[in-house]
Design a protein around this motif. Structure first.
Motif, short mmCIF file in Angstrom:
data_model
loop_
_atom_site.label_atom_id
_atom_site.label_comp_id
_atom_site.label_asym_id
_atom_site.label_seq_id
_atom_site.Cartn_x
_atom_site.Cartn_y
_atom_site.Cartn_z
N TYR A 100 0.77 -1.28 -0.01
CA TYR A 100 -0.18 -0.03 -0.02
C TYR A 100 1.01 1.39 0.13
CZ TYR A 100 -3.61 3.27 1.48
OH TYR A 100 -4.52 4.46 1.40
N ALA A 101 1.95 1.13 0.72
CA ALA A 101 3.01 2.21 0.79
C ALA A 101 3.50 2.56 -0.53
CB ALA A 101 3.97 2.27 2.02
N LYS A 102 3.98 1.38 -1.12
CA LYS A 102 4.70 1.49 -2.45
C LYS A 102 3.70 2.32 -3.70
CE LYS A 102 8.10 -1.86 -2.38
NZ LYS A 102 8.43 -3.32 -2.68
N ARG A 103 2.31 1.55 -3.53
CA ARG A 103 1.37 2.18 -4.50
C ARG A 103 0.99 3.67 -4.26
NH1 ARG A 103 -3.92 -1.04 -4.69
NH2 ARG A 103 -3.16 -2.09 -2.83
N LEU A 104 0.87 3.99 -3.03
CA LEU A 104 0.78 5.48 -2.35
C LEU A 104 2.10 6.13 -2.91
CD1 LEU A 104 -1.28 7.34 -0.92
CD2 LEU A 104 -0.05 6.60 1.09
N GLU A 105 3.20 5.76 -2.55
CA GLU A 105 4.38 6.30 -3.33
C GLU A 105 4.38 6.48 -4.41
OE1 GLU A 105 9.16 6.11 -3.16
OE2 GLU A 105 8.06 4.71 -1.52
N LYS A 106 3.83 5.45 -5.59
CA LYS A 106 3.87 5.50 -6.87
C LYS A 106 2.93 6.54 -7.16
CE LYS A 106 5.12 1.11 -8.74
NZ LYS A 106 4.56 0.05 -9.53
N MET A 107 1.90 6.75 -6.75
CA MET A 107 0.67 7.58 -6.76
C MET A 107 1.20 9.15 -6.63
SD MET A 107 -2.78 6.07 -5.48
CE MET A 107 -3.79 7.23 -5.64
N ILE A 108 1.86 9.39 -5.47
CA ILE A 108 2.41 10.51 -5.09
C ILE A 108 3.43 11.15 -6.19
CG2 ILE A 108 3.81 11.87 -3.35
CD1 ILE A 108 2.37 10.31 -1.27
N ASN A 109 4.44 9.94 -6.64
CA ASN A 109 5.43 10.29 -7.56
C ASN A 109 4.73 10.85 -8.91
OD1 ASN A 109 7.50 9.92 -5.79
ND2 ASN A 109 8.01 7.87 -6.44
N ARG A 110 3.68 9.83 -9.17
CA ARG A 110 2.93 10.24 -10.54
C ARG A 110 2.36 11.65 -10.36
NH1 ARG A 110 -0.28 4.91 -11.45
NH2 ARG A 110 1.50 3.58 -12.23
N ASP A 111 1.92 11.90 -9.35
CA ASP A 111 1.08 13.22 -9.01
C ASP A 111 2.10 14.38 -8.98
OD1 ASP A 111 -1.12 14.79 -8.61
OD2 ASP A 111 -0.91 14.81 -6.11
N ILE A 112 3.32 14.16 -8.67
CA ILE A 112 4.41 14.94 -8.54
C ILE A 112 4.80 15.60 -10.09
CG2 ILE A 112 6.88 15.46 -8.04
CD1 ILE A 112 6.18 14.27 -5.27
N THR A 113 4.87 14.03 -10.68
CA THR A 113 5.37 14.06 -12.27
C THR A 113 4.42 14.88 -13.11
OG1 THR A 113 6.28 12.11 -11.99
CG2 THR A 113 6.09 12.95 -14.17
N LEU A 114 3.17 14.64 -12.74
CA LEU A 114 2.06 15.32 -13.43
C LEU A 114 2.26 16.85 -13.03
CD1 LEU A 114 -1.03 13.00 -13.22
CD2 LEU A 114 0.14 13.66 -15.19
N GLU A 115 2.30 17.30 -11.70
CA GLU A 115 2.33 18.68 -11.31
C GLU A 115 3.53 19.34 -11.97
OE1 GLU A 115 2.32 19.47 -7.31
OE2 GLU A 115 0.66 18.19 -6.95
N LYS A 116 4.81 18.59 -11.96
CA LYS A 116 5.89 19.22 -12.74
C LYS A 116 5.31 19.45 -14.40
CE LYS A 116 9.58 17.29 -9.90
NZ LYS A 116 10.74 16.44 -10.02
N ARG A 117 4.69 18.37 -14.83
CA ARG A 117 4.45 18.57 -16.43
C ARG A 117 3.49 19.62 -16.49
NH1 ARG A 117 3.65 12.50 -18.51
NH2 ARG A 117 5.78 11.77 -18.36
N GLU A 118 2.52 19.98 -15.57
CA GLU A 118 1.47 20.75 -15.55
C GLU A 118 2.22 22.11 -15.30
OE1 GLU A 118 -2.05 21.94 -12.63
OE2 GLU A 118 -1.86 20.09 -13.51
N THR A 119 3.31 22.27 -14.48
CA THR A 119 3.96 23.56 -14.31
C THR A 119 4.75 23.90 -15.44
OG1 THR A 119 4.28 22.92 -12.04
CG2 THR A 119 5.62 24.70 -12.89
N LYS A 120 5.41 23.03 -16.08
CA LYS A 120 6.11 23.01 -17.41
C LYS A 120 5.05 23.64 -18.70
CE LYS A 120 10.16 20.07 -17.38
NZ LYS A 120 10.85 19.07 -17.89
N LEU A 121 4.10 22.68 -18.67
CA LEU A 121 3.00 23.27 -19.76
C LEU A 121 2.48 24.51 -19.40
CD1 LEU A 121 1.07 20.03 -20.35
CD2 LEU A 121 2.22 21.41 -22.02
N THR A 122 2.11 25.04 -18.03
CA THR A 122 1.57 26.37 -17.65
C THR A 122 2.86 27.28 -18.17
OG1 THR A 122 0.26 25.34 -15.84
CG2 THR A 122 0.91 27.47 -15.80
N LYS A 123 3.96 27.14 -17.58
CA LYS A 123 5.09 28.07 -18.07
C LYS A 123 5.19 28.30 -19.41
CE LYS A 123 8.11 27.54 -14.01
NZ LYS A 123 9.39 27.16 -13.43
N ALA A 124 5.08 27.05 -20.40
CA ALA A 124 5.29 27.16 -21.85
C ALA A 124 4.17 27.89 -22.21
CB ALA A 124 5.38 25.85 -22.28
N HIS A 125 2.96 27.66 -21.71
CA HIS A 125 1.61 28.16 -22.32
C HIS A 125 1.75 29.78 -21.72
CE1 HIS A 125 -2.59 28.71 -23.29
NE2 HIS A 125 -2.72 29.43 -21.99
#
Length: 192
Positions: free
Chosen positions: A8-33
């Motif tokens: 459960y912790a691994k899945r939660l960590e994977k989800m948090i990492n995915r969320d962080i990655t998505l946020e980073k991508r979203e931030t990059k997209l927002t900056k690019a936009h």
């Protein structure tokens, strides 16, 4: 259970990492936009200023053309007024010239008729300085050509009659006509 918690912790960590990655991508997209929008807004503003400047140049050019056109129209109106004045003056001068031309024609015709009636031929080119010509005096058996050259102001009407038609029978009859047609106007012209 520990395995489930770790899982459960691994899945939660994977989800948090995915969320962080998505946020980073979203931030990059927002900056690019944001950069794209900023660059687009800058380009639009530059185009707007360029078009506005072109529009103001065209407007100034149109205003100058309107002003030049108004000047031309005013000049044309003034020219039309001057032309109408010139046309009126020409008509007036033509009427005066026609009047004097007709008067001169009538006088020349009368002079011609009087010349034929009295057989007296005058050189009109010598006028007004002198009256020059020839009088043909008809006698019973012959014709006498009597040339003359007289300054009209130097002689009285009686002297002129004697000089020009000395022996002519019809001279007395037409001498008044000659006086009115030729000698009197010459004297008046010389006096002026």
């Amino acid at each position: 259970m520990v395995a489930d918690v770790v899982d459960y912790a691994k899945r939660l960590e994977k989800m948090i990492n995915r969320d962080i990655t998505l946020e980073k991508r979203e931030t990059k997209l927002t900056k690019a936009h944001f950069k794209y929008r900023e660059k687009l807004a800058e380009e639009v503003e530059q185009r707007y200023h360029k078009q506005n400047q072109g529009f103001s140049e065209i407007t100034n050019f149109i205003d100058k053309l309107k002003e030049a056109n108004e000047k031309r129209e005013k000049l044309l109106e003034e020219g039309m007024v001057v032309m109408s004045q010139i046309e009126a003056a020409v008509k007036q001068h033509r009427a005066i010239a026609d009047y004097y031309s007709q008067q001169l024609y009538d006088e020349l015709e009368e002079i011609q008729n009087t010349k034929l009636a009295t057989n007296t031929y005058i050189n009109l080119k010598a006028l007004p300085a002198r009256v020059q010509g020839v009088a043909i005096i008809e006698m019973d058996d012959r014709r006498i050509w009597q040339p003359f050259c007289v300054e009209p102001l130097s002689h009285s009407p009686e002297e002129l009659k004697q000089i020009i038609w000395a022996n002519s029978k019809n001279a007395a009859e037409y001498s008044e006509a000659w006086e009115q047609l030729l000698f009197r106007p010459l004297r008046e012209m010389k006096k002026q």
